[in-house]
Design an enzyme around this catalytic site. Structure first.
Site, PDB file in Angstrom:
ATOM      1  CG  HIS A  20     -37.096  22.605  18.281  1.00 47.94           C
ATOM      2  ND1 HIS A  20     -36.701  23.811  19.253  1.00 47.94           N
ATOM      3  CD2 HIS A  20     -36.738  23.029  17.167  1.00 47.94           C
ATOM      4  CE1 HIS A  20     -36.204  24.497  18.324  1.00 47.94           C
ATOM      5  NE2 HIS A  20     -35.933  24.264  17.306  1.00 47.94           N
ATOM      6  CE  LYS A  44     -20.319  37.968  18.161  1.00 47.39           C
ATOM      7  NZ  LYS A  44     -20.615  39.081  17.457  1.00 47.39           N
ATOM      8  NE  ARG A  93     -39.206  28.091  11.417  1.00 47.57           N
ATOM      9  CZ  ARG A  93     -38.426  28.690  11.975  1.00 47.57           C
ATOM     10  NH1 ARG A  93     -38.611  29.021  13.418  1.00 47.57           N
ATOM     11  NH2 ARG A  93     -37.306  29.037  11.444  1.00 47.57           N
ATOM     12  CB  SER A 131     -35.018  29.079  19.093  1.00 45.01           C
ATOM     13  OG  SER A 131     -35.328  27.625  19.082  1.00 45.01           O
TER      14      SER A 131
END
Ligand code: PNS
Length: 168
Positions: A20, A44, A93, A131
């Site tokens: 990022h 979640k 990416r 991530s």
């Protein structure tokens, strides 16, 4: 006269990674400023709260005056309209990102054809970082040093402890 060009760089940033930050730094070569827009999603398996993500991004960016970090909920194009920004910046990416990004860019254009999505290729050192993998690896005791900025590494170690097998 040169008008100030700002782009919106949206994402989940759970957590922010070097991938990022690389897009932000390179985006700043093209735009005068960036608004990093953190999605307030109730995922979640989220590791960090939205407030934590904002703090982590601000810490990693060391209060660079050209970058603002904000949160949004609902439609991204609506947030872009509210901010008066007509360019969305996204990192690409690998080919595997393409289909999702292509659909999202087209959906956003359908919702507002005045908003353009601009893609930048992630640097070759970062193309495998996501991530999700950082979260999973840190959770499972793996070392993510070098994949995330130092303040994010510290925050992950506070949540999950030091990597297993590490010296300290
Ligand atoms: O970091 P991510 O999870 O790849 O970011 C995805 C994000 C936040 C850019 C995307 O989920 C988003 O824009 N969500 C807001 C809802 C929206 O506008 N959806 C319509 C576009 S398909």
């Amino acid at each position: 006269m040169h008008s100030v060009r700002i782009a919106l760089y949206p994402g989940s940033f759970d957590p922010p990674t070097h991938g990022h930050l690389s897009i932000i730094q390179r985006g700043l070569k093209i735009f005068d400023g960036l608004t990093v827009a953190v999605l307030k999603n109730p995922a979640k398996d989220a590791v960090f709260s939205v407030e934590e993500r904002v703090d982590l991004l601000r810490g990693a960016l060391r209060s660079d005056q050209r970058v603002q970090v904000k949160t949004f909920s609902g439609l991204l194009v609506k947030f872009a309209q509210e901010e008066g920004v007509n360019t969305i910046l996204r990192g690409l990416r690998a080919v595997s990102d393409f289909e999702y990004e292509f659909q999202m860019a087209n959906m956003n254009r359908k919702l507002d054809n005045g908003i353009e999505t601009l893609f930048m290729m992630t640097g070759e050192d970062y193309f495998y970082i996501s991530s999700r993998f950082v979260r999973d690896v840190a959770r499972l005791g793996g070392d993510v040093a070098g994949l995330v900025p130092p303040n994010v590494l510290e925050a992950l170690r506070r949540k999950f402890g030091p990597p297993q097998g590490a010296q300290k």
